[in-house]
Design a protein around this motif. Structure first.
Motif, PDB file in Angstrom:
ATOM      1  N   ALA A   1       0.836  -1.216   0.000  1.00  0.00           N
ATOM      2  CA  ALA A   1       0.000   0.000   0.000  1.00  0.00           C
ATOM      3  C   ALA A   1       0.866   1.260   0.000  1.00  0.00           C
ATOM      4  O   ALA A   1       0.563   2.234  -0.697  1.00  0.00           O
ATOM      5  CB  ALA A   1      -0.929  -0.020   1.208  1.00  0.00           C
ATOM      6  N   SER A   2       1.959   1.242   0.767  1.00  0.00           N
ATOM      7  CA  SER A   2       2.832   2.420   0.855  1.00  0.00           C
ATOM      8  C   SER A   2       3.450   2.751  -0.508  1.00  0.00           C
ATOM      9  O   SER A   2       3.572   3.921  -0.879  1.00  0.00           O
ATOM     10  CB  SER A   2       3.938   2.163   1.887  1.00  0.00           C
ATOM     11  N   VAL A   3       3.850   1.706  -1.248  1.00  0.00           N
ATOM     12  CA  VAL A   3       4.489   1.927  -2.552  1.00  0.00           C
ATOM     13  C   VAL A   3       3.446   2.425  -3.561  1.00  0.00           C
ATOM     14  O   VAL A   3       3.707   3.355  -4.334  1.00  0.00           O
ATOM     15  CB  VAL A   3       5.163   0.630  -3.067  1.00  0.00           C
ATOM     16  N   ARG A   4       2.257   1.834  -3.506  1.00  0.00           N
ATOM     17  CA  ARG A   4       1.197   2.247  -4.432  1.00  0.00           C
ATOM     18  C   ARG A   4       0.833   3.711  -4.191  1.00  0.00           C
ATOM     19  O   ARG A   4       0.657   4.485  -5.136  1.00  0.00           O
ATOM     20  CB  ARG A   4      -0.010   1.334  -4.246  1.00  0.00           C
ATOM     21  N   GLU A   5       0.785   4.069  -2.907  1.00  0.00           N
ATOM     22  CA  GLU A   5       0.493   5.463  -2.559  1.00  0.00           C
ATOM     23  C   GLU A   5       1.603   6.380  -3.093  1.00  0.00           C
ATOM     24  O   GLU A   5       1.336   7.439  -3.660  1.00  0.00           O
ATOM     25  CB  GLU A   5       0.384   5.580  -1.037  1.00  0.00           C
ATOM     26  N   ALA A   6       2.870   5.958  -2.924  1.00  0.00           N
ATOM     27  CA  ALA A   6       4.000   6.769  -3.398  1.00  0.00           C
ATOM     28  C   ALA A   6       3.992   6.897  -4.920  1.00  0.00           C
ATOM     29  O   ALA A   6       4.382   7.932  -5.470  1.00  0.00           O
ATOM     30  CB  ALA A   6       5.315   6.159  -2.920  1.00  0.00           C
ATOM     31  N   LEU A   7       3.539   5.837  -5.607  1.00  0.00           N
ATOM     32  CA  LEU A   7       3.485   5.883  -7.072  1.00  0.00           C
ATOM     33  C   LEU A   7       2.541   6.997  -7.535  1.00  0.00           C
ATOM     34  O   LEU A   7       2.771   7.640  -8.559  1.00  0.00           O
ATOM     35  CB  LEU A   7       3.036   4.536  -7.649  1.00  0.00           C
ATOM     36  N   VAL A   8       1.485   7.227  -6.748  1.00  0.00           N
ATOM     37  CA  VAL A   8       0.532   8.284  -7.107  1.00  0.00           C
ATOM     38  C   VAL A   8       0.996   9.642  -6.568  1.00  0.00           C
ATOM     39  O   VAL A   8       1.092  10.627  -7.303  1.00  0.00           O
ATOM     40  CB  VAL A   8      -0.885   7.960  -6.561  1.00  0.00           C
ATOM     41  N   LYS A   9       1.329   9.653  -5.263  1.00  0.00           N
ATOM     42  CA  LYS A   9       1.592  10.901  -4.544  1.00  0.00           C
ATOM     43  C   LYS A   9       2.911  11.546  -4.974  1.00  0.00           C
ATOM     44  O   LYS A   9       3.069  12.752  -4.941  1.00  0.00           O
ATOM     45  CB  LYS A   9       1.683  10.550  -3.053  1.00  0.00           C
ATOM     46  N   TYR A  10       3.890  10.700  -5.332  1.00  0.00           N
ATOM     47  CA  TYR A  10       5.245  11.195  -5.558  1.00  0.00           C
ATOM     48  C   TYR A  10       5.690  10.985  -7.012  1.00  0.00           C
ATOM     49  O   TYR A  10       6.214  11.904  -7.632  1.00  0.00           O
ATOM     50  CB  TYR A  10       6.183  10.464  -4.601  1.00  0.00           C
ATOM     51  N   ALA A  11       5.451   9.775  -7.556  1.00  0.00           N
ATOM     52  CA  ALA A  11       5.876   9.505  -8.944  1.00  0.00           C
ATOM     53  C   ALA A  11       4.885  10.069  -9.959  1.00  0.00           C
ATOM     54  O   ALA A  11       5.164  10.107 -11.144  1.00  0.00           O
ATOM     55  CB  ALA A  11       6.060   8.000  -9.153  1.00  0.00           C
ATOM     56  N   ARG A  12       3.716  10.504  -9.470  1.00  0.00           N
ATOM     57  CA  ARG A  12       2.684  11.143 -10.322  1.00  0.00           C
ATOM     58  C   ARG A  12       2.048  10.183 -11.308  1.00  0.00           C
ATOM     59  O   ARG A  12       1.665  10.574 -12.418  1.00  0.00           O
ATOM     60  CB  ARG A  12       3.248  12.371 -11.078  1.00  0.00           C
ATOM     61  N   ARG A  13       1.947   8.899 -10.924  1.00  0.00           N
ATOM     62  CA  ARG A  13       1.214   7.960 -11.746  1.00  0.00           C
ATOM     63  C   ARG A  13      -0.280   8.146 -11.511  1.00  0.00           C
ATOM     64  O   ARG A  13      -0.659   8.709 -10.486  1.00  0.00           O
ATOM     65  CB  ARG A  13       1.616   6.499 -11.407  1.00  0.00           C
ATOM     66  N   PRO A  14      -1.112   7.648 -12.421  1.00  0.00           N
ATOM     67  CA  PRO A  14      -0.786   6.965 -13.677  1.00  0.00           C
ATOM     68  C   PRO A  14      -0.276   7.955 -14.728  1.00  0.00           C
ATOM     69  O   PRO A  14      -0.659   9.119 -14.723  1.00  0.00           O
ATOM     70  CB  PRO A  14      -2.126   6.357 -14.102  1.00  0.00           C
ATOM     71  N   THR A  15       0.562   7.467 -15.618  1.00  0.00           N
ATOM     72  CA  THR A  15       1.072   8.322 -16.697  1.00  0.00           C
ATOM     73  C   THR A  15       0.133   8.214 -17.908  1.00  0.00           C
ATOM     74  O   THR A  15      -0.517   7.187 -18.097  1.00  0.00           O
ATOM     75  CB  THR A  15       2.493   7.901 -17.116  1.00  0.00           C
ATOM     76  N   PRO A  16       0.055   9.283 -18.713  1.00  0.00           N
ATOM     77  CA  PRO A  16      -0.869   9.265 -19.857  1.00  0.00           C
ATOM     78  C   PRO A  16      -0.370   8.425 -21.038  1.00  0.00           C
ATOM     79  O   PRO A  16       0.828   8.191 -21.176  1.00  0.00           O
ATOM     80  CB  PRO A  16      -0.954  10.739 -20.274  1.00  0.00           C
ATOM     81  N   LEU A  17      -1.328   7.982 -21.845  1.00  0.00           N
ATOM     82  CA  LEU A  17      -1.026   7.388 -23.144  1.00  0.00           C
ATOM     83  C   LEU A  17      -1.479   8.405 -24.193  1.00  0.00           C
ATOM     84  O   LEU A  17      -2.595   8.929 -24.099  1.00  0.00           O
ATOM     85  CB  LEU A  17      -1.805   6.079 -23.337  1.00  0.00           C
ATOM     86  N   PHE A  18      -0.619   8.712 -25.137  1.00  0.00           N
ATOM     87  CA  PHE A  18      -0.957   9.692 -26.167  1.00  0.00           C
ATOM     88  C   PHE A  18      -0.940   9.057 -27.553  1.00  0.00           C
ATOM     89  O   PHE A  18      -0.207   8.100 -27.795  1.00  0.00           O
ATOM     90  CB  PHE A  18       0.074  10.838 -26.192  1.00  0.00           C
TER      91      PHE A  18
END
Ligand SMILES: *Cc1c(COP(=O)(O)O)cnc(C)c1O
Length: 448
Positions: free
Chosen positions: A70-87
């Motif tokens: 849970a901590s890593v998933r939270e960091a992926l959103v809160k800090y790494a700014r995921r999810p990343t867009p598809l263009f």
């Protein structure tokens, strides 16, 4: 065309809850890492001196899905700014006049500008849980070093980075970024380790390589009980953490109502390629949709197109266990191309197996043609890509032009692994006509 067809976003809740592990779906088992002293599979106790115990478990796990803490998933959103867009790269398609549709997953929006933060956060998290106070690593272009430095700042763990000397000189701003996050940065080869001093004796201006920097980082770790080593690519657990890219993309292609015919990624050690493609390769291996998978490397460091499939050291100083992989040999002196993150002598063992079975097609390009492709991309799509990523862009353009010749409306997808806004020296050299193309006439003979 409708604006909706240009960009595909996910909500934070759609960040994957598990990583995808390709091991159970591979056509054969990954040969175990060997202890160079005994020639036998290396003992877990020996590896535990260098790596986090939990990461070693993930390294050999045969579970298809591994839950993201849970901590890593939270960091992926809160800090790494995921999810990343598809263009969709509509302007590029128009410029090329191709009937093909081109999509790209944009990992450049993360704070350090590349996919590397995806594994950095997970690795720092597990090490911290196990009481590690300092992580030591190598970096080529500086992307991995800055990602680990940022993750260290997030979790409060110290980070020391050995940076290949050619990048330390060519990319001074990457060092600044790492130091801003609180990391210590040394040019490699350095005088801090005996391995580094050995290479400096050979050549005081040695450009360094990822292989040498890994040796220095490991020697450093072995001299400090509170320190562990962290690797930014090649190993199974690193590739595993990167699958958030492909798992997100799967949902985004669904939203777009397309399934790519061709998936493309650049390859240093194989982590962004694997992160993007393995969820799709897994589907194919389990009997699902078929597609082509193209892995792109520099001709100056041709491990996939000209290497041998054999046991080799992961580092130039021969401190690591031996991995069975496609390699040009740990003694190969990689020319100082601008794509510092691709200056590695081998590729991931799982990717090597996929190459052997013809599931992944390798291709190699010279850096001048790669920068030309990146230039086209910058002018049409407005994004200056990292020189590593430019290899994938070149392959995507070649595929789109082939589709034009053959009049085929295929769907091409590539991973835009990072932006190149800290790589402008490379672009300066390109604009000034000062890029050199290197073609190794011979590759080092393997020791056995
Ligand atoms: C490090 C890096 C690569 C190459 O490393 P892989 O582990 O093969 O992904 C490619 N692109 C960018 C932007 C990088 O930082």
């Amino acid at each position: 065309m409708a604006l909706a067809g240009l960009r595909f976003d996910l909500s934070p809740e759609e960040v994957p809850t598990s990583w995808y592990n390709i091991l159970p779906d591979l056509p054969e088992q990954v040969p175990p890492p060997l202890d160079p002293e005994t020639g036998e599979p290396v003992s877990p106790e020996k590896l535990a001196r260098i790596f986090s115990v939990e990461l070693l478990k993930q390294e050999v796990s045969t579970e298809r899905y591994i839950e993201i803490p849970a901590s890593v998933r939270e960091a992926l959103v809160k800090y790494a700014r995921r999810p990343t867009p598809l263009f969709r790269a509509r302007k590029l398609e128009e410029y090329l006049g191709t009937p093909a549709e081109i999509y790209f997953k944009y990992e450049g929006i993360t704070p350090t500008g590349s996919h590397k933060i995806n594994t950095a956060l997970a690795q720092v998290y597990y090490n911290k849980l196990e009481g590690v106070e300092r992580l030591v690593t190598e970096t080529g272009a500086g992307q991995w070093g800055s990602a680990l430095a940022a993750a260290g700042a997030y979790y409060g763990v110290k980070v020391r980075v050995y940076m290949t000397r050619s990048s330390y000189i060519q990319k001074p701003y990457r060092r600044t970024l790492m130091e801003l996050f609180g990391a210590e940065v040394y040019p490699s080869p350095s005088d801090k380790t005996s391995v580094g001093r050995r290479f400096l004796e050979e050549d005081p201006e040695h450009p360094g390589s990822l292989g040498i920097a890994i040796s220095e980082a490991i020697e450093d770790v072995l001299s400090d009980e509170k320190a562990k080593y962290s690797l930014g690519s090649v190993l199974n657990h690193v590739l595993l953490h990167q699958t958030v890219i492909g798992l997100e993309a799967e949902k985004q292609f669904n939203e777009a109502g397309v399934y790519p015919d061709v998936f493309i990624g650049s390859v240093g050690g194989g982590s962004n390629f694997a992160g993007f493609t393995y969820p799709f390769i897994g589907r194919m291996l389990r009997g699902g949709e078929k597609a082509r998978f193209i892995a792109v490397e520099p001709r100056a460091s041709p491990s996939m197109t000209r290497g041998s499939y054999t046991y080799d050291y992961a580092d130039s100083g021969r401190l690591t266990p031996m991995l069975k992989m496609h390699t040009v040999g740990h003694q190969y002196r990689v020319p100082p191309i601008h794509a510092g993150g691709l200056r590695y002598h081998g590729v991931a063992p799982t990717l090597s197996i996929l190459l052997n079975h013809g599931i992944v097609e390798p291709v190699a390009y010279h850096q001048t043609e790669v920068f030309q492709a990146a230039h086209i991309f910058a002018k049409t799509e407005g994004i200056v890509v990292a020189p590593e990523t430019a290899h994938a862009v070149k392959a995507a353009i070649d595929e789109a032009l082939r589709a034009k010749e053959e009049g085929r409306r295929i769907v091409i997808a590539f991973n835009l692994s990072g932006h190149g806004l800290l790589d402008l020296q490379g672009y300066r050299d390109y604009l000034d006509g000062r890029l050199e193309d290197y073609e190794p006439s011979s590759l080092p003979v393997q020791e056995s």
